[in-house]
Design a protein around this motif. Structure first.
Motif, PDB file in Angstrom:
ATOM      1  N   ILE A 176       0.861  -1.189   0.000  1.00 16.59           N
ATOM      2  CA  ILE A 176       0.000   0.000   0.000  1.00 16.59           C
ATOM      3  C   ILE A 176       0.891   1.231   0.000  1.00 16.59           C
ATOM      4  O   ILE A 176       1.620   1.470   0.958  1.00 16.59           O
ATOM      5  CB  ILE A 176      -0.923   0.010   1.231  1.00 16.59           C
ATOM      6  CG1 ILE A 176      -1.861  -1.191   1.191  1.00 16.59           C
ATOM      7  CG2 ILE A 176      -1.723   1.309   1.292  1.00 16.59           C
ATOM      8  CD1 ILE A 176      -2.774  -1.289   2.395  1.00 16.59           C
ATOM      9  N   ASN A 177       0.824   1.982  -1.086  1.00 17.11           N
ATOM     10  CA  ASN A 177       1.613   3.207  -1.213  1.00 17.11           C
ATOM     11  C   ASN A 177       0.709   4.394  -0.863  1.00 17.11           C
ATOM     12  O   ASN A 177      -0.034   4.896  -1.712  1.00 17.11           O
ATOM     13  CB  ASN A 177       2.169   3.343  -2.626  1.00 17.11           C
ATOM     14  CG  ASN A 177       3.126   4.523  -2.749  1.00 17.11           C
ATOM     15  OD1 ASN A 177       3.499   5.145  -1.758  1.00 17.11           O
ATOM     16  ND2 ASN A 177       3.513   4.831  -3.979  1.00 17.11           N
ATOM     17  N   VAL A 178       0.772   4.804   0.389  1.00 13.94           N
ATOM     18  CA  VAL A 178      -0.109   5.879   0.846  1.00 13.94           C
ATOM     19  C   VAL A 178       0.184   7.173   0.110  1.00 13.94           C
ATOM     20  O   VAL A 178      -0.731   7.949  -0.217  1.00 13.94           O
ATOM     21  CB  VAL A 178       0.055   6.076   2.369  1.00 13.94           C
ATOM     22  CG1 VAL A 178      -0.804   7.220   2.868  1.00 13.94           C
ATOM     23  CG2 VAL A 178      -0.289   4.792   3.106  1.00 13.94           C
ATOM     24  N   LEU A 179       1.451   7.429  -0.177  1.00 15.42           N
ATOM     25  CA  LEU A 179       1.834   8.678  -0.819  1.00 15.42           C
ATOM     26  C   LEU A 179       1.672   8.636  -2.335  1.00 15.42           C
ATOM     27  O   LEU A 179       2.051   9.596  -3.017  1.00 15.42           O
ATOM     28  CB  LEU A 179       3.296   9.002  -0.480  1.00 15.42           C
ATOM     29  CG  LEU A 179       3.612   9.152   1.007  1.00 15.42           C
ATOM     30  CD1 LEU A 179       5.086   9.424   1.213  1.00 15.42           C
ATOM     31  CD2 LEU A 179       2.772  10.260   1.633  1.00 15.42           C
ATOM     32  N   GLY A 180       1.106   7.557  -2.867  1.00 17.05           N
ATOM     33  CA  GLY A 180       0.950   7.442  -4.306  1.00 17.05           C
ATOM     34  C   GLY A 180      -0.339   8.008  -4.848  1.00 17.05           C
ATOM     35  O   GLY A 180      -0.463   8.213  -6.065  1.00 17.05           O
ATOM     36  N   GLY A 181      -1.340   8.264  -3.992  1.00 13.94           N
ATOM     37  CA  GLY A 181      -2.608   8.830  -4.439  1.00 13.94           C
ATOM     38  C   GLY A 181      -2.765  10.268  -3.970  1.00 13.94           C
ATOM     39  O   GLY A 181      -2.203  10.669  -2.943  1.00 13.94           O
ATOM     40  N   SER A 182      -3.530  11.037  -4.697  1.00 14.21           N
ATOM     41  CA  SER A 182      -3.695  12.457  -4.370  1.00 14.21           C
ATOM     42  C   SER A 182      -4.352  12.641  -3.003  1.00 14.21           C
ATOM     43  O   SER A 182      -3.836  13.360  -2.135  1.00 14.21           O
ATOM     44  CB  SER A 182      -4.524  13.150  -5.455  1.00 14.21           C
ATOM     45  OG  SER A 182      -3.893  13.052  -6.710  1.00 14.21           O
ATOM     46  N   PHE A 183      -5.501  11.978  -2.800  1.00 15.29           N
ATOM     47  CA  PHE A 183      -6.220  12.150  -1.538  1.00 15.29           C
ATOM     48  C   PHE A 183      -5.455  11.533  -0.380  1.00 15.29           C
ATOM     49  O   PHE A 183      -5.340  12.140   0.692  1.00 15.29           O
ATOM     50  CB  PHE A 183      -7.609  11.520  -1.653  1.00 15.29           C
ATOM     51  CG  PHE A 183      -8.408  11.633  -0.382  1.00 15.29           C
ATOM     52  CD1 PHE A 183      -9.058  12.810  -0.050  1.00 15.29           C
ATOM     53  CD2 PHE A 183      -8.504  10.550   0.485  1.00 15.29           C
ATOM     54  CE1 PHE A 183      -9.782  12.919   1.126  1.00 15.29           C
ATOM     55  CE2 PHE A 183      -9.225  10.645   1.661  1.00 15.29           C
ATOM     56  CZ  PHE A 183      -9.875  11.840   1.976  1.00 15.29           C
TER      57      PHE A 183
END
Length: 325
Positions: A176-183
């Motif tokens: 899970i790449n938390v910093l990969g999505g805008s929100f």
């Protein structure tokens, strides 16, 4: 009695009024001397503040209204123009950055005020362990923002991060790449910011709670008001000036958001987490467009100044209406 004494009688006016005038003259002289001495001692600090704060602001404002030519030896200023601001105000990046920074500031400040007030209410009820709890509470606030952002980047890392280790089993074993999505990246930045700055709000709110008059609260309790009613109808209105100071400081800090997006996301993914401060830095130092970069900084300072003036005006009007009521 001699003729000289008859013509020039001795000064017998030793009244308290005259003595007061003489003391007042002496006191005013001492005050002027103390003031000059105070200015003499404070002048080095004032000159240092002017050199590191006022001069860069003035120079940046001059740069924003000038044609900036980049040369081999640096840059040079020539002419007076408003072209830099026209470039900035018509840019989609600037418009997105101002929307993002404004919404981010509103959300984080509201959450920090709520959590900080709740923590202050808990700390107020503590007695022996309050000092230790306050010391532990101030640890996140004492950490430099760049260092805390780097710590949170380890937590959010999509391969070996703590959050990925905890949540990946719930995602079928996938990272899970938390910093990969805008929100999700915006939410991750907000969590890191709230974790660091909520203690600041809590300490200010605790100072306001300690200073509240106890007789008013006791009178409300005698009248039969419960704890919830006392908080909303008595304590919170009295705490409003203290919380307003905390809000003002947090608006100034949050609107200058730079460290967290620079370390955690770099403004990405894309430009979804790019704040005004980060945009100005990129335009000035990455693109070497010093004029538009200075215009971004000047526009940010102007927006913050207008917001603070409006906030102070509303706060004064509310305090005045409460005093007349």
């Amino acid at each position: 009695m001699s003729a000289d004494q008859a013509i020039h009688p001795p000064d017998l006016d030793n009244s308290p009024k005259k003595r007061g005038r003489s003391r007042s003259g002496t006191r005013s002289g001492l005050e002027r001397s103390s003031a000059r001495l105070g200015w003499a001692f404070a002048s080095p600090a004032l000159l240092l503040v002017a050199a590191v704060t006022i001069f860069p602001i003035v120079f940046s404002l001059i740069m924003s209204f000038s044609n900036v030519n980049v040369t081999g030896d640096g840059f040079s200023l020539s002419g007076f123009t408003g072209h830099n601001f026209s470039i900035v105000f018509t840019s989609d990046l600037w418009q997105h950055a101002i929307v993002f920074t404004t919404l981010y500031t509103i959300v984080t400040v509201i959450v920090e005020i709520i959590l900080g007030t709740a923590i202050a209410l808990v700390l107020e009820r503590l007695t022996a362990s309050r000092g230790w709890m306050m010391a532990l509470l101030l640890l996140p606030w004492a950490i430099i923002t760049v260092i805390s952002a780097q710590l949170w980047s380890y937590v959010y890392n999509g391969v070996y991060g703590v959050l990925n280790v905890v949540l990946s089993p719930l995602n079928g074993g996938h990272d899970i790449n938390v910093l990969g999505g805008s929100f999700s990246a915006t939410a991750a930045m907000a969590v890191a910011d709230i974790w660091k700055t909520t203690p600041f709000v809590a300490i200010i709110a605790l100072a306001g709670l300690v200073m509240l008059p106890g007789d008013i609260v006791e009178a409300a309790r005698i009248d039969g008001a419960n704890a919830w009613t006392i908080f909303w109808r008595v304590r919170l209105p009295l705490l409003r000036p203290t919380l307003s100071i905390a809000v003002l400081f947090r608006i100034l800090q949050a609107f200058g958001l730079f460290d967290l997006p620079y370390v955690l996301t770099g403004g990405g993914p894309g430009d979804s987490t790019e704040s005004l401060a980060l945009l100005g830095w990129k335009v000035m130092f990455n693109d070497l467009k010093f004029g538009p970069g200075a215009a971004v900084a000047a526009s940010t300072a102007g927006i913050v100044l207008i917001a603070c003036l409006v906030f102070l005006k509303v706060f004064r009007s509310q305090v005045g209406s409460e005093e007349t009521a």
